[in-house]
Motif scaffolding. Sequence first.
Motif, mmCIF file in Angstrom:
data_model
loop_
_atom_site.group_PDB
_atom_site.id
_atom_site.type_symbol
_atom_site.label_atom_id
_atom_site.label_comp_id
_atom_site.label_asym_id
_atom_site.label_seq_id
_atom_site.Cartn_x
_atom_site.Cartn_y
_atom_site.Cartn_z
ATOM 1 N N GLN A 69 13.635 6.238 -1.565
ATOM 2 C CA GLN A 69 14.788 7.066 -1.882
ATOM 3 C C GLN A 69 16.082 6.254 -1.786
ATOM 4 O OE1 GLN A 69 14.116 10.345 -2.820
ATOM 5 N NE2 GLN A 69 11.964 9.763 -2.678
ATOM 6 N N ALA A 70 17.190 6.924 -1.686
ATOM 7 C CA ALA A 70 18.491 6.256 -1.762
ATOM 8 C C ALA A 70 18.831 5.437 -0.520
ATOM 9 C CB ALA A 70 19.586 7.286 -2.011
ATOM 10 N N ALA A 109 1.914 8.166 2.372
ATOM 11 C CA ALA A 109 1.923 8.326 0.907
ATOM 12 C C ALA A 109 0.777 7.606 0.225
ATOM 13 C CB ALA A 109 3.252 7.860 0.311
ATOM 14 N N GLN A 110 -0.351 7.477 0.925
ATOM 15 C CA GLN A 110 -1.490 6.786 0.337
ATOM 16 C C GLN A 110 -2.610 7.722 -0.090
ATOM 17 O OE1 GLN A 110 -2.669 2.986 1.570
ATOM 18 N NE2 GLN A 110 -1.099 2.794 3.135
ATOM 19 N N THR A 144 4.753 14.527 -9.757
ATOM 20 C CA THR A 144 4.409 14.824 -8.365
ATOM 21 C C THR A 144 5.115 13.847 -7.444
ATOM 22 O OG1 THR A 144 2.445 13.420 -8.441
ATOM 23 C CG2 THR A 144 2.138 15.774 -8.919
ATOM 24 N N ASN A 145 5.349 14.299 -6.245
ATOM 25 C CA ASN A 145 6.055 13.477 -5.259
ATOM 26 C C ASN A 145 5.434 13.727 -3.886
ATOM 27 O OD1 ASN A 145 9.123 12.164 -5.751
ATOM 28 N ND2 ASN A 145 8.425 12.256 -3.633
ATOM 29 N N PRO A 146 5.108 12.651 -3.167
ATOM 30 C CA PRO A 146 4.626 12.862 -1.797
ATOM 31 C C PRO A 146 5.740 13.441 -0.938
ATOM 32 C CG PRO A 146 4.979 10.533 -2.216
ATOM 33 C CD PRO A 146 5.170 11.231 -3.522
ATOM 34 N N GLY A 160 9.647 8.040 8.159
ATOM 35 C CA GLY A 160 8.503 7.789 7.276
ATOM 36 C C GLY A 160 8.209 6.316 7.110
ATOM 37 N N ARG A 161 9.023 5.475 7.775
ATOM 38 C CA ARG A 161 8.874 4.016 7.720
ATOM 39 C C ARG A 161 8.985 3.502 6.280
ATOM 40 N NH1 ARG A 161 5.159 6.441 9.972
ATOM 41 N NH2 ARG A 161 3.536 5.869 8.498
ATOM 42 N N VAL A 162 9.826 4.167 5.498
ATOM 43 C CA VAL A 162 9.972 3.781 4.094
ATOM 44 C C VAL A 162 11.376 3.247 3.849
ATOM 45 C CG1 VAL A 162 9.831 4.564 1.703
ATOM 46 C CG2 VAL A 162 8.369 5.588 3.434
ATOM 47 N N GLN A 218 0.852 -1.186 0.000
ATOM 48 C CA GLN A 218 0.000 0.000 0.000
ATOM 49 C C GLN A 218 0.887 1.235 0.000
ATOM 50 O OE1 GLN A 218 -3.141 0.333 -0.421
ATOM 51 N NE2 GLN A 218 -3.750 -1.817 -0.302
ATOM 52 N N PRO A 219 0.668 2.215 -0.850
ATOM 53 C CA PRO A 219 -0.392 2.313 -1.847
ATOM 54 C C PRO A 219 -0.325 1.187 -2.887
ATOM 55 C CG PRO A 219 0.834 4.387 -1.640
ATOM 56 C CD PRO A 219 1.594 3.362 -0.904
ATOM 57 N N GLY A 255 0.129 10.308 6.092
ATOM 58 C CA GLY A 255 1.478 10.057 6.606
ATOM 59 C C GLY A 255 2.089 8.790 6.060
ATOM 60 N N CYS A 267 5.268 13.430 2.702
ATOM 61 C CA CYS A 267 5.103 13.003 4.097
ATOM 62 C C CYS A 267 6.085 11.917 4.503
ATOM 63 C CB CYS A 267 3.673 12.533 4.345
ATOM 64 S SG CYS A 267 3.199 11.046 3.429
ATOM 65 N N ILE A 268 6.487 11.092 3.557
ATOM 66 C CA ILE A 268 7.356 9.964 3.913
ATOM 67 C C ILE A 268 8.741 10.091 3.293
ATOM 68 C CG2 ILE A 268 5.461 8.326 4.231
ATOM 69 C CD1 ILE A 268 6.306 7.223 1.413
ATOM 70 N N VAL A 269 9.024 11.248 2.748
ATOM 71 C CA VAL A 269 10.307 11.441 2.072
ATOM 72 C C VAL A 269 11.125 12.480 2.841
ATOM 73 C CG1 VAL A 269 11.427 12.088 -0.085
ATOM 74 C CG2 VAL A 269 9.226 10.903 -0.131
ATOM 75 N N THR A 274 9.467 7.238 -6.459
ATOM 76 C CA THR A 274 8.666 8.348 -5.951
ATOM 77 C C THR A 274 8.742 8.400 -4.426
ATOM 78 O OG1 THR A 274 7.136 8.201 -7.814
ATOM 79 C CG2 THR A 274 6.335 9.328 -5.865
ATOM 80 N N CYS A 275 8.676 7.238 -3.816
ATOM 81 C CA CYS A 275 8.717 7.181 -2.350
ATOM 82 C C CYS A 275 10.015 6.570 -1.828
ATOM 83 C CB CYS A 275 7.544 6.358 -1.819
ATOM 84 S SG CYS A 275 5.934 7.089 -2.175
ATOM 85 N N ASN A 311 16.273 14.622 0.500
ATOM 86 C CA ASN A 311 16.169 14.045 -0.832
ATOM 87 C C ASN A 311 15.749 15.074 -1.887
ATOM 88 O OD1 ASN A 311 15.354 11.282 0.933
ATOM 89 N ND2 ASN A 311 16.752 11.027 -0.782
ATOM 90 N N MET A 333 3.357 6.388 -10.929
ATOM 91 C CA MET A 333 3.753 6.023 -9.566
ATOM 92 C C MET A 333 4.965 5.103 -9.626
ATOM 93 S SD MET A 333 3.035 6.495 -6.350
ATOM 94 C CE MET A 333 1.341 6.682 -5.805
#
Lengths: 206, 171
Positions: free
Chosen positions: A111-112, B44-45, B62-64, A118-120, A89-90, B42, B66-68, A108-109, B72, A104
């Motif tokens: 990163q490096a 990216a959804q 476009t880029n979110p 952000g828990r990503v 998700q998404p 929070g 909130c989680i980036v 996009t979310c 960056n 998408m």
Amino acid sequence: MRSGWRPFVLVLLSALASGATVAVAAFAASGTATNSLAPVESFASIADPAKRSAAYFTELGKVLTNPRCTNCHPAGDRPRQGDDAHLHQPPVFRGVDGMGLPSMRCSTCHQAANFDPGRVPGHTVWHLAPIEMAWEGKTVSQICAQIKDPARNGGRSLDDLIDHIGKDTLVGWAWAPGVGRTPAPGTQAEAGALVEAWVKSGAACP
Amino acid sequence: MTTLALTINGRAYGPTEIRDDLSMNDFLREVLGLTGTKFGCGAAQCLACAVIVDREDGTSYTNPTCIVAAANFNGKTIRTVEGHAQNGELTALQKGFIEHFSFQCGYCTPGFLNESQVLLERLAKTKVARADLEKTIAEALDGHLCRCTGYVKYHQAVRDVVLADPDRYLA
């Protein structure tokens, strides 16, 4: 009243006993807990080279079937995420290059590097494994046959696999996945050593 | 700590020292006071937090935020909802959103506006057939969530902007 508990207690004790037996058997088969990897030298007692080779891969299978790996080697066109391997998700999709749809992209979310606030998770290159390299839902034996096949392993030789699993930084992310994710078992160095031992012993499949 | 320098709505910001764990959303809202960019899910959804990133080749996406990590965005050129209107004059898209009453609470609007703007600029470069317009808009806005369920009116507003200038957007 008390006599009514007796059958229940007996059933419970029986279940616990059988469960313990299964757990002990499973531990004995692998020789290590599920969150660690047995060292290569611990397989020396297996005299038959083919069986020893297959045992190496069985141990490596703990890594290859771990969600840190299978989530990005999905059977379908959507990655999975989390220790429970739920659908990402998404709702993102593979796309033509494994890096998402035009609207998408993975980058996009992702990163490096991991962004824990952000828990990503992240890495300089973040993408799905090609569909021919899907591991989700497969047995260790099936993955073994697949990973030896250049048509289904990204065109890699067996020697390439040693470097890929032992040194590739995207593979290495599995052992440093960031907050909220359980790392793959053992270490990348241990996994690389298992691959090398497996290749040099004939690359037999379990 | 890390150094951040970027261009936002045509204005240079930085170089400035920021925390490594500072999100872009917090940088915009808390550090710069650009509160037009919202913090929604929070995760990216919902994409309420999406901003426009302009590439050097003239294309945008476009880029979110909130989680980036803000880091960056170092060296990048971005646009936020505050950057659309010029000298107090709303864009055709903003006027369309108002005319169609596309938004109610308005929380998702910055994300929809930025996404729609990127779409218009893409269509200006690569025109679309009228028959494909509805699908094109739907695909572009897909992923943006509106809890007031204003989807149809957002869609209609974008469509009207396109249809009002067919030579520019339609093949």
